[in-house]
Design a protein around this motif. Structure first.
Motif: not given
Length: 368
Positions: A114-118, A130-133, A141-149, A155-157
Motif C-alpha cells: 500500500e501507499g502512505l496511509p491517510a 524522514v529524509d528518504a525512503l 515506489r509508484r504506489r507511494w508517490l501516488a499516495s504522497a505526491p 528521495a524514494v529509492h
C-alpha cells in the motif's frame, strides 16, 4: 559511517531477515552498526549470534512518550551519521526521536504494497522527520508517490532485497517426511493468516491431478486450525505436511520442486526470492513485486508462472503445469530454474543490496 537501525518487529519474517542481513553486511563492509530491538525477540537473538551490537530499546504505542524519549536518548548517546527505521507504524515516534537526537540523515524502509496511509501521524512523520525512503520494488515506489505526491520523488529509492543461494539440504526434508526423491513436492511458506492466501493454495492443490504430489506448508499463525480443517474437508489430509515455523526454510526449499506464493497482498516477498535462489520453479500471484521478479523483461525470459490472486482454479492449472514439467523433465522446467538462479545472483544479490543501501544512507554528495 556509524549507522543505527531500528527493528521493532516481534516476529521473524522476510523483512526481519533482510534487515539482519543489512546490519551484519554493513558491519562487514567497515561501518559501525548498532541496532535497537526488543530483547529476546528473534531479531535480537539472530543479531547477537552474528556479533552485531544490539540494544533493548523500542518504540511503544501512540501515547508512549517514555519509550520514544528512551529511543531519542539512545540515538543521542550513539551519535550515528544515519538512522534506518523499519516499521511504518512506529514512524512518528521513531522519526521524532531521531530528529530530537539531531541524527543527520533519517531513512525509512518501506516494504508494504500500500501507499502512505491517510492518518495525520504518518503524513506528519514523512513531511517533517524522514529524509528518504527505501522501497524494495518499483511497484511500491509508484504506489507511494501516488499516495504522497508532496514527497520528493528523488528521495524514494528502490533497493531490491538481497538473497543468498542456500546450501542444499541433501534430502533432509524428504527424509523427515518419509518422501522418496521422485515424489513431486509443492512448498508454501509464510505466516498462516488470511493475507497470505493459504486457503487458496489448498483449494488449488486439491485440483492437481499429478500422481502422489504432496504439499508442504511451512509457517505458523492464527489460521492454522481453519486451514487444517479445510485440508481435511478437501480430502488432502494425507497429502499436506504441516512443518510449523522453520528457521532452516531456505535449505528445505532445495528439497522441493515447486514453490507457490499465494498471497492476496505482499510487497517483494523474500521467501519467493529464496525459492528462486534455491533454483525452484515458482508459481506466484500477481501482486507487489512479483512481476518485477518473475516476468519476462529486459530481454530475459520468464522465471516462473504468474496467476491472478484469489483464483484457485487458475492457480491449480499453473501448479499442474509446473509439476508436470518437473515429472516429465520438460525443457521449460530447466529453463525457468536457470532463469530464477540467474536473477537471484544478478538482480537480487546481497552485495548489490548493501552497496545501494550504503548510498541511500550516505545521502546526496556535494557533487549532487
Amino acid at each position: 559511517m556509524k549507522i543505527a537501525l531500528q527493528i521493532d518487529s516481534p516476529i521473524w519474517g522476510g523483512n526481519e531477515k533482510v534487515l539482519t542481513m543489512v546490519a551484519a553486511g554493513l558491519r562487514d563492509r567497515g561501518h559501525q552498526v548498532v541496532v535497537a530491538c526488543r530483547r529476546g525477540h528473534p531479531v535480537h537473538v539472530h543479531l547477537t549470534s552474528l556479533g552485531v551490537p544490539v540494544h533493548d530499546v523500542h518504540i511503544g504505542g501512540d501515547v508512549d512518550l517514555v519509550h520514544a524519549g528512551a529511543f531519542a536518548a539512545f540515538l543521542r548517546r550513539e551519535r550515528p551519521d544515519a538512522a534506518l527505521l523499519s516499521w511504518f507504524k512506529k514512524s512518528f515516534w521513531a522519526g521524532w526521536a531521531a530528529r530530537r537526537a539531531r541524527v543527520p540523515r533519517v531513512v525509512e524502509r518501506w516494504g508494504m504494497e500500500e501507499g502512505l496511509p491517510a492518518r495525520w501521524k504518518y503524513r506528519h512523520a514523512f513531511r517533517h522527520y524522514v529524509d528518504a525512503l527505501m522501497v524494495n520494488s518499483e511497484d511500491i515506489r509508484r504506489r507511494w508517490l501516488a499516495s504522497a505526491p508532496w514527497f520528493p520523488a528523488d528521495a524514494v529509492h528502490v533497493v531490491l532485497n538481497g538473497v543468498k543461494r542456500p546450501t542444499p539440504s541433501g534430502g533432509a526434508l524428504r527424509a523427515e517426511l518419509g518422501l522418496g526423491p521422485d515424489v513431486p513436492v509443492v512448498a508454501g511458506a509464510g505466516r498462516l493468516e488470511r493475507r497470505k492466501g493459504f486457503d487458496v493454495l489448498l483449494a488449488a492443490f486439491a485440483r492437481v491431478s499429478v500422481p502422489d504430489a504432496r504439499l508442504v506448508v511451512a509457517g505458523a499463525g492464527p489460521e492454522e486450525g481453519a486451514l487444517r480443517r479445510q485440508a481435511a474437508a478437501l480430502g488432502l489430509a494425507g497429502r499436506v505436511h504441516w512443518l510449523g515455523f522453520r528457521e532452516d526454510l531456505a535449505r528445505l526449499l532445495t528439497d522441493c520442486d515447486v514453490f507457490a506464493l499465494c498471497s492476496r497482498k505482499e510487497g517483494m516477498a523474500n521467501v519467493m526470492l529464496e525459492a528462486m535462489a534455491a533454483g525452484r520453479l515458482v508459481v506466484a500471484t500477481d501482486i507487489g513485486g512479483v512481476r518485477e521478479a518473475l516476468d519476462a523483461r529486459d530481454g530475459r525470459p520468464s522465471a516462473g508462472w504468474i496467476v491472478p490472486p484469489d483464483d484457485a482454479a487458475v492457480l491449480g492449472v499453473a501448479l499442474e503445469e509446473a509439476l508436470r514439467a518437473v515429472v516429465d523433465a520438460a525443457p521449460v522446467a530447466r529453463a525457468r530454474r536457470e532463469e530464477a538462479l540467474y536473477r537471484a545472483e544478478h538482480w537480487f544479490s546481497v552485495d548489490r543490496m548493501l552497496a545501494e543501501t550504503e548510498n541511500v544512507l550516505r545521502g546526496p554528495t556535494d557533487g549532487g
